[in-house]
Design a protein around this motif. Structure first.
Motif, PDB file in Angstrom:
ATOM      1  N   ILE A  70       0.838  -1.198   0.000  1.00 41.73           N
ATOM      2  CA  ILE A  70       0.000   0.000   0.000  1.00 41.73           C
ATOM      3  C   ILE A  70       0.873   1.247   0.000  1.00 41.73           C
ATOM      4  N   GLU A  71       1.946   1.227   0.760  1.00 41.22           N
ATOM      5  CA  GLU A  71       2.862   2.376   0.798  1.00 41.22           C
ATOM      6  C   GLU A  71       3.496   2.611  -0.576  1.00 41.22           C
ATOM      7  N   ARG A  72       3.913   1.529  -1.228  1.00 45.83           N
ATOM      8  CA  ARG A  72       4.469   1.671  -2.587  1.00 45.83           C
ATOM      9  C   ARG A  72       3.412   2.219  -3.544  1.00 45.83           C
ATOM     10  N   SER A  73       2.184   1.788  -3.367  1.00 41.44           N
ATOM     11  CA  SER A  73       1.098   2.278  -4.221  1.00 41.44           C
ATOM     12  C   SER A  73       0.875   3.763  -3.997  1.00 41.44           C
ATOM     13  N   LEU A  74       0.881   4.173  -2.756  1.00 44.99           N
ATOM     14  CA  LEU A  74       0.696   5.598  -2.451  1.00 44.99           C
ATOM     15  C   LEU A  74       1.897   6.414  -2.901  1.00 44.99           C
ATOM     16  N   ASP A  75       3.051   5.777  -2.989  1.00 43.60           N
ATOM     17  CA  ASP A  75       4.233   6.467  -3.502  1.00 43.60           C
ATOM     18  C   ASP A  75       4.024   6.896  -4.950  1.00 43.60           C
ATOM     19  N   TYR A  76       3.257   6.120  -5.706  1.00 44.32           N
ATOM     20  CA  TYR A  76       2.956   6.532  -7.085  1.00 44.32           C
ATOM     21  C   TYR A  76       2.161   7.839  -7.101  1.00 44.32           C
ATOM     22  N   GLU A 129       3.573   2.146 -17.053  1.00 48.39           N
ATOM     23  CA  GLU A 129       4.151   0.820 -17.249  1.00 48.39           C
ATOM     24  C   GLU A 129       4.918   0.378 -15.998  1.00 48.39           C
ATOM     25  N   ASP A 130       5.642   1.294 -15.383  1.00 50.01           N
ATOM     26  CA  ASP A 130       6.340   0.992 -14.133  1.00 50.01           C
ATOM     27  C   ASP A 130       5.337   0.563 -13.063  1.00 50.01           C
ATOM     28  N   MET A 131       4.214   1.231 -13.038  1.00 47.97           N
ATOM     29  CA  MET A 131       3.153   0.897 -12.096  1.00 47.97           C
ATOM     30  C   MET A 131       2.661  -0.529 -12.345  1.00 47.97           C
ATOM     31  N   TYR A 132       2.430  -0.861 -13.599  1.00 47.62           N
ATOM     32  CA  TYR A 132       1.956  -2.201 -13.944  1.00 47.62           C
ATOM     33  C   TYR A 132       2.968  -3.273 -13.525  1.00 47.62           C
ATOM     34  N   VAL A 143      -5.452  -2.736  -6.592  1.00 46.21           N
ATOM     35  CA  VAL A 143      -6.756  -2.151  -6.260  1.00 46.21           C
ATOM     36  C   VAL A 143      -6.586  -0.677  -5.879  1.00 46.21           C
ATOM     37  N   VAL A 144      -5.580  -0.391  -5.063  1.00 51.63           N
ATOM     38  CA  VAL A 144      -5.317   0.998  -4.653  1.00 51.63           C
ATOM     39  C   VAL A 144      -4.934   1.831  -5.868  1.00 51.63           C
ATOM     40  N   LEU A 145      -4.048   1.301  -6.704  1.00 57.31           N
ATOM     41  CA  LEU A 145      -3.613   2.051  -7.886  1.00 57.31           C
ATOM     42  C   LEU A 145      -4.771   2.298  -8.849  1.00 57.31           C
ATOM     43  N   LYS A 146      -5.638   1.316  -8.979  1.00 59.02           N
ATOM     44  CA  LYS A 146      -6.786   1.492  -9.866  1.00 59.02           C
ATOM     45  C   LYS A 146      -7.672   2.624  -9.352  1.00 59.02           C
ATOM     46  N   ALA A 150      -7.169   5.095 -12.406  1.00 51.64           N
ATOM     47  CA  ALA A 150      -7.952   4.544 -13.528  1.00 51.64           C
ATOM     48  C   ALA A 150      -8.500   5.636 -14.427  1.00 51.64           C
ATOM     49  N   ASP A 151      -9.093   6.668 -13.868  1.00 51.28           N
ATOM     50  CA  ASP A 151      -9.653   7.736 -14.701  1.00 51.28           C
ATOM     51  C   ASP A 151      -8.566   8.517 -15.425  1.00 51.28           C
ATOM     52  N   ILE A 152      -7.446   8.710 -14.765  1.00 50.77           N
ATOM     53  CA  ILE A 152      -6.339   9.447 -15.382  1.00 50.77           C
ATOM     54  C   ILE A 152      -5.800   8.665 -16.571  1.00 50.77           C
ATOM     55  N   TYR A 153      -5.708   7.350 -16.415  1.00 49.47           N
ATOM     56  CA  TYR A 153      -5.153   6.530 -17.488  1.00 49.47           C
ATOM     57  C   TYR A 153      -6.180   6.232 -18.576  1.00 49.47           C
ATOM     58  N   SER A 154      -7.350   5.751 -18.177  1.00 49.92           N
ATOM     59  CA  SER A 154      -8.266   5.214 -19.185  1.00 49.92           C
ATOM     60  C   SER A 154      -9.624   5.891 -19.218  1.00 49.92           C
ATOM     61  N   GLY A 155      -9.784   6.970 -18.479  1.00 50.40           N
ATOM     62  CA  GLY A 155     -11.068   7.668 -18.506  1.00 50.40           C
ATOM     63  C   GLY A 155     -11.363   8.231 -19.890  1.00 50.40           C
ATOM     64  N   GLU A 156     -12.493   8.878 -20.012  1.00 50.80           N
ATOM     65  CA  GLU A 156     -12.920   9.408 -21.316  1.00 50.80           C
ATOM     66  C   GLU A 156     -11.845  10.288 -21.961  1.00 50.80           C
TER      67      GLU A 156
END
Length: 185
Positions: A70-76, A129-132, A143-146, A150-156
């Protein structure tokens, strides 16, 4: 005290009580049998105690691992606000405003001729890609990263939709389809 620790103490207490009751019935007044019985109880108690402590350590390690993910995810999220990515986002936002007026070929040409824009687009896709890769290697929580991206990457109006047409390299297309698995589904 959590439920597991209560369970552990109840289990050990019941073991000792049952052992004593059984020993009274079997050993009676035989001192030699009592010594053997108490020795066996000590060995059994020690083995069981060590096993339960090993379970405690495993649970603690799993909790620590989850917290680190979770900490690594929040680091993103913190990295997303870094100066380099803020500048990259500024360049790609300009395209967002112009995208509806640009054909795919015009966008490709614009990216090919503007080195700053090309670096910005590459920086954005490299970030995702680094995130993936972190999620794929169980270093970050998907789940946290999504939830965060998610909206920033794949939103409208997300990064992927904005620049999808410039991705020509097959390996990059493969990586982006994996990113879509993370952010879209």
């Amino acid at each position: 005290m959590n439920a597991y620790k209560i369970f552990k103490w109840i289990l050990l207490s019941v073991l000792v009580i049952v052992w004593i009751v059984v020993s009274i019935r079997i050993c009676g007044n035989d001192g030699e049998l009592w010594v053997k019985s108490i020795t066996c109880l000590g060995v059994l108690f020690t083995v069981l105690w060590s096993s339960l402590n090993a379970v405690d350590v495993s649970i603690a390690q799993m909790k620590l691992r989850d917290m680190e993910k979770i900490e690594r995810s929040l680091d993103y999220a913190r990295r997303w606000e870094s100066q380099a990515l803020v500048m990259a986002r500024d360049f790609t936002r300009k395209i967002k405003a112009e995208r509806s007026d640009l054909s795919d070929n015009d966008l490709k040409q614009k990216v090919d001729t503007d080195d700053d824009l090309k670096r910005s687009v590459n920086a954005m896709f490299n970030f995702f890609e680094d995130m993936y890769i972190s999620v794929e290697n169980d270093l970050a929580d998907g789940v946290v990263l999504k939830r965060l991206f998610a909206d920033i990457y794949s939103g409208e109006y997300g990064i992927y939709k904005r620049f999808e047409c410039i991705i020509e390299h097959e390996n990059m297309k493969k990586h982006l389809s994996l990113l879509n698995d993370l952010f879209v589904k």
